[in-house]
Enzyme design. Structure first.
Site, PDB file in Angstrom:
ATOM      1  N   HIS A   1       0.825  -1.213   0.000  1.00  0.00           N
ATOM      2  CA  HIS A   1       0.000   0.000   0.000  1.00  0.00           C
ATOM      3  C   HIS A   1       0.858   1.261   0.000  1.00  0.00           C
ATOM      4  O   HIS A   1       0.654   2.183  -0.790  1.00  0.00           O
ATOM      5  CB  HIS A   1      -0.931  -0.026   1.221  1.00  0.00           C
TER       6      HIS A   1
ATOM      7  N   CYS B   1      -2.893  -2.286 -16.115  1.00  0.00           N
ATOM      8  CA  CYS B   1      -2.986  -1.135 -15.217  1.00  0.00           C
ATOM      9  C   CYS B   1      -2.352  -1.397 -13.859  1.00  0.00           C
ATOM     10  O   CYS B   1      -2.544  -0.626 -12.929  1.00  0.00           O
ATOM     11  CB  CYS B   1      -4.439  -0.701 -15.037  1.00  0.00           C
TER      12      CYS B   1
END
Length: 844
Positions: A423, A799
């Site tokens: 993250h 992506c």
């Protein structure tokens, strides 16, 4: 000798090539073709040097026959790539008592003694491998020092110093050949990217002394700054010196006029003018900025070598672009000369390469750039620091979506856990925030708000540290920085890249700021907008939690009505920033438990905000805990079971589309469904989104178009792409999760052991850093083929974070993908890499 392919006199037509004799030999041949004053030189090929290492000397007398009988010689290495290094050069070969007497008469006793002394010491250390300490007791200069050196050699070796030029040359050649093929040298050059069997050539060159009674010395000159690449005549010149001594001593003269001291231009203007002219000729004819190594002997200039100017990343771009502007090289050549990854150093502040570094610890270089600030250990503290206008560094064991505001407030991030797609890493790259994750050699004592280094130092909150996200290092204090450099040369390079590339480049952008960065870097739209980050704003988070606690569908819709205008405003901003460019919005993806507080204080606050008993809040939070939330109720699974969220988001997208299209180019949003694994999931979500689109068209009296697609991030979705594609306009492969699921690896935890796996060759590379072509790549290939077979016109893209990796872009281009999408700050890297792939394809 001239036509001998292994031992050849360097002439304009000699059989010399970089791949057989090395870069130095080939450069000297090119200089001879330019009629520059290069001393007589003989080049030995890779094969000849390999034979020498195996005990088979070339014809030494034949080599010596190319030089005057009284000439001193030097031997220099000539590897294929100068960055691979090589053994140290040996100067003044041929010095003995007889030659010494002659030179005393012509050069002077001190100069001749200096030549002889230097040679004996160099020969002893580099050829005979004797300990340099044996000369520690040598004192003074001149003949006395020479006799001490010769005596020390004889005592150590128990034989006199070799006296014949042939014996000395043979010793030097054997020593340098064996040194190159030794284990240590081989490992060292392999670390620099050289193949294991890389060859070494040697050049034997007549000495230009650089010492004597007239104007004598040596130095280097170049026409540009190694730091900036801008035109600037730089270098040094040292009188009464040889080789590259001028770069070592404080007594060196400047090259051009300088208010700080005397210069070669003032002292020897004729030689200076010749040097500048020679350097300009080399730039034009060798098609490169070259550093000229020269010697002046009794006022006469000799060019000993030309080497490619050392350069920073900033200078590399400026030099390549200027050479193309001046039509010295084609634009395509300029593009091919820049390593795409080095652009990161231009896009972000960096720690100055010459700055002193006090290293506290190291980790994974997750997001490039460097920043300095005071340590804080919570997102709240980071926000408070930003409010006081104080720079801070956020330290977390690992970040979560709740830390988003603190991450935006900080100047850099350090985490104990995580890998290249954790993250913290993904968000850091997205917003251009330096980030080092997986810092294993520092103990994170978060309760005490301090770090404990492996050497025992305690680094408390408030201490100033610097995060070097480019190199994965945490430093104490505030070293000197080098600012980002997006100058005109960078812009030209990017424009040229866009003209060459044949695959689209979009950006992953979650906020208006991200979108503006993407637009500034000329991304061709947004390829991934993660909407969940929009819900962590304080005013929205409470509403989101209220929705989670709602008992019925109507109750959820009522709460989501309050989120609708906020979400619509987000999309209006994105669409206006990217006006005329596609924006692909991923519907809500994370599990709902991420929005709930895990600590008792947070649960108390939530109970007060919702007017519920604390026990009900705790019970609900515990009920939503999943054993493996990343494989649980998230993505499309939420869209199917809690459809109200996707319905609200679809309405927000469509209403924003209408509003943003009023004042500019029509917006055509792309809506992406995450974590799909079955065709039926797409059918259910599509029917609801189509119904919302119809309702908005009727309510607003305005028509609009949109595209619906799927984020392929489960292995099953890739395998069943043919079925899924029937209901889609595009398939976008999310390689972060697809890699995670294919390997059965947690992308947040893999950093703990990934370096061991790569080192032991279990994996060639971290699969979260560079796309796994064999495994994950096969799934992409199958998915692309089956999707296009089922629906020939379908758009294919990637992506995941791999979208900014040059090797991964190469795979996507070869597989026929339409575009790749990456973090905004990686867009320039991707644009250049794509251009190089297209140019390389044309060359083949």
């Amino acid at each position: 000798m001239q036509n001998n392919p292994n031992t050849t006199l360097v002439t304009p037509i000699a059989p010399i090539a970089t791949t057989t004799h090395g870069g130095r030999a080939k450069c000297l041949q090119r200089l001879s073709r330019l009629d520059l004053p290069v001393p007589t030189t003989v080049a030995l090929s890779f094969d000849a040097v390999h034979d020498i290492a195996n005990g088979h000397l070339p014809d030494i007398e034949a080599i010596l026959g190319e030089f005057p009988q009284d000439a001193l010689l030097c031997v220099r290495p000539s590897s294929e790539d100068p960055d691979w290094g090589g053994p140290s050069a040996i100067l003044n070969i041929g010095m003995n008592d007889a030659r010494y007497e002659v030179l005393c008469a012509t050069l002077g006793t001190d100069a001749a003694s200096a030549l002889f002394t230097r040679f004996v010491q160099s020969y002893a250390i580099h050829v005979d491998r004797l300990d340099p300490d044996m000369f520690d007791d040598v004192t003074g200069e001149g003949p006395g020092a020479l006799q001490q050196v010769l005596q020390a050699y004889e005592v150590e070796q128990e034989i006199p110093f070799p006296t014949t030029r042939a014996e000395q040359l043979a010793g030097v050649l054997k020593s340098m050949a064996r040194a190159w093929e030794g284990t240590s040298a081989r490992l060292l050059r392999q670390a620099k990217g050289a193949p294991a069997d890389a060859g070494l050539g040697l050049v034997v060159q007549q000495m230009a002394y650089g010492v004597g009674q007239g104007e004598c010395g040596s130095g280097v000159l170049q026409l540009v700054s190694s730091k900036t690449g801008l035109p600037q005549i730089t270098g040094r010149y040292l009188r009464q010196s040889q080789g590259r001594d001028a770069l070592l001593g404080d007594a060196s003269l400047f090259i051009s006029r300088d208010p700080r001291g005397p210069s070669l231009e003032e002292c020897v203007p004729d030689c200076f003018a010749q040097l500048v002219e020679h350097a300009r000729l080399m730039r034009t004819r060798l098609r490169e900025e070259m550093q000229v190594e020269f010697t002046i002997e009794n006022g006469e200039l000799h060019i000993l070598d030309g080497v490619r100017v050392a350069r920073s990343s900033r200078a590399a771009v400026r030099i390549a672009v200027q050479l193309a502007r001046d039509k010295v090289i084609p634009i395509q050549d300029a593009l091919m000369r820049i390593e795409p990854g080095t652009l990161n150093e231009l896009l972000h502040r960096q720690v100055d390469r010459h700055a002193k570094r006090d290293v506290l610890g190291t980790g994974i270089a997750a997001s490039p750039g460097a920043a300095t600030g005071k340590l804080v250990f919570t997102a709240t503290e980071a926000q408070a620091s930003a409010a006081r206008d104080e720079d801070c560094i956020l330290v977390r064991r690992e970040t979560s979506p709740e830390d988003i505001r603190g991450m935006h407030a900080a100047k850099a991030i350090i985490t104990e856990r995580g890998g290249i797609t954790s993250h913290a890493a993904v968000i850091g790259r997205g917003i251009g925030l330096p980030c080092v994750v997986g810092v294993g050699d520092i103990r994170f004592q978060t309760r005490k708000s301090q770090l404990l280094t492996k050497d025992g130092r305690v680094i408390p909150a408030g201490e100033t540290v610097t995060v070097d996200g480019t190199n994965g290092v945490i430093l104490l204090g505030a070293p000197e920085m080098q600012e980002a450099a997006l100058d005109d040369a960078f812009q030209d390079l990017m424009d040229w890249a866009d003209a060459e590339r044949d695959i689209g480049i979009r950006a992953n952008a979650d906020t208006p700021a991200d979108a503006q960065t993407a637009r500034n870097f000329a991304a061709q739209g947004i390829g991934l907008c993660r909407t969940e980050h929009m819900f962590f704003e304080p005013g929205r988070l409470t509403v989101m939690r209220e929705m989670i606690f709602a008992e019925t569908s109507d109750d959820r819709r009522a709460v989501l009505e309050r989120l609708l205008p906020m979400q619509r405003t987000d999309f209006v901003q994105l669409f206006k920033i990217m006006q005329g460019q596609p924006v692909c919005i991923r519907l809500f993806d994370p599990p709902l438990h991420e929005f709930l507080p895990t600590d008792r204080d947070g649960q108390h606050g939530l109970a007060d905000a919702l007017g519920l008993p604390l026990s009900d809040v705790i019970r609900r939070v515990e009920a939503m805990v999943e054993y493996n939330p990343m494989l649980g109720l998230r993505g499309v699974r939420l869209g199917v079971t809690v459809p109200e969220i996707y319905e609200m988001q679809a309405r927000a997208i469509f209403e924003a589309t209408i509003e943003a299209s009023r004042d500019g180019d029509p917006v055509e949003p792309e809506i992406m469904i995450p974590l799909v694994s079955a065709k039926r999931e797409v059918e259910l979500v599509k029917s609801r989104i189509d119904a919302i689109a119809a309702a908005v068209r009727t309510e607003k009296g305005t028509d609009f178009t949109f595209r619906l697609g799927v984020m392929v991030e489960t292995p099953r979705a890739a395998l069943r792409a043919g079925d899924i594609a029937q209901h889609c306009s595009f398939l976008s492969f999310g390689t972060n999760d697809l890699t995670q699921m294919t390997y059965g690896l947690s992308r947040d935890d893999a950093g703990r052991f990934m370096s061991d796996y790569v080192r032991q060759e279990v994996f060639d590379e971290d699969p979260f850093h560079s796309l796994d072509i064999d495994g994950v790549g096969e799934l992409l290939t199958l998915g692309a083929q089956r999707g296009r077979t089922s629906r020939p016109g379908i758009t294919l893209s990637l992506c995941g974070e791999h979208g900014g990796d040059p090797e991964s872009i190469a795979f996507c281009r070869a597989a026929g993908f339409d575009y790749v999408s990456c973090s905004p700050f990686r867009v320039p890297v991707a644009r250049l890499a794509a251009a190089q792939l297209a140019i390389g394809h044309k060359i083949q």
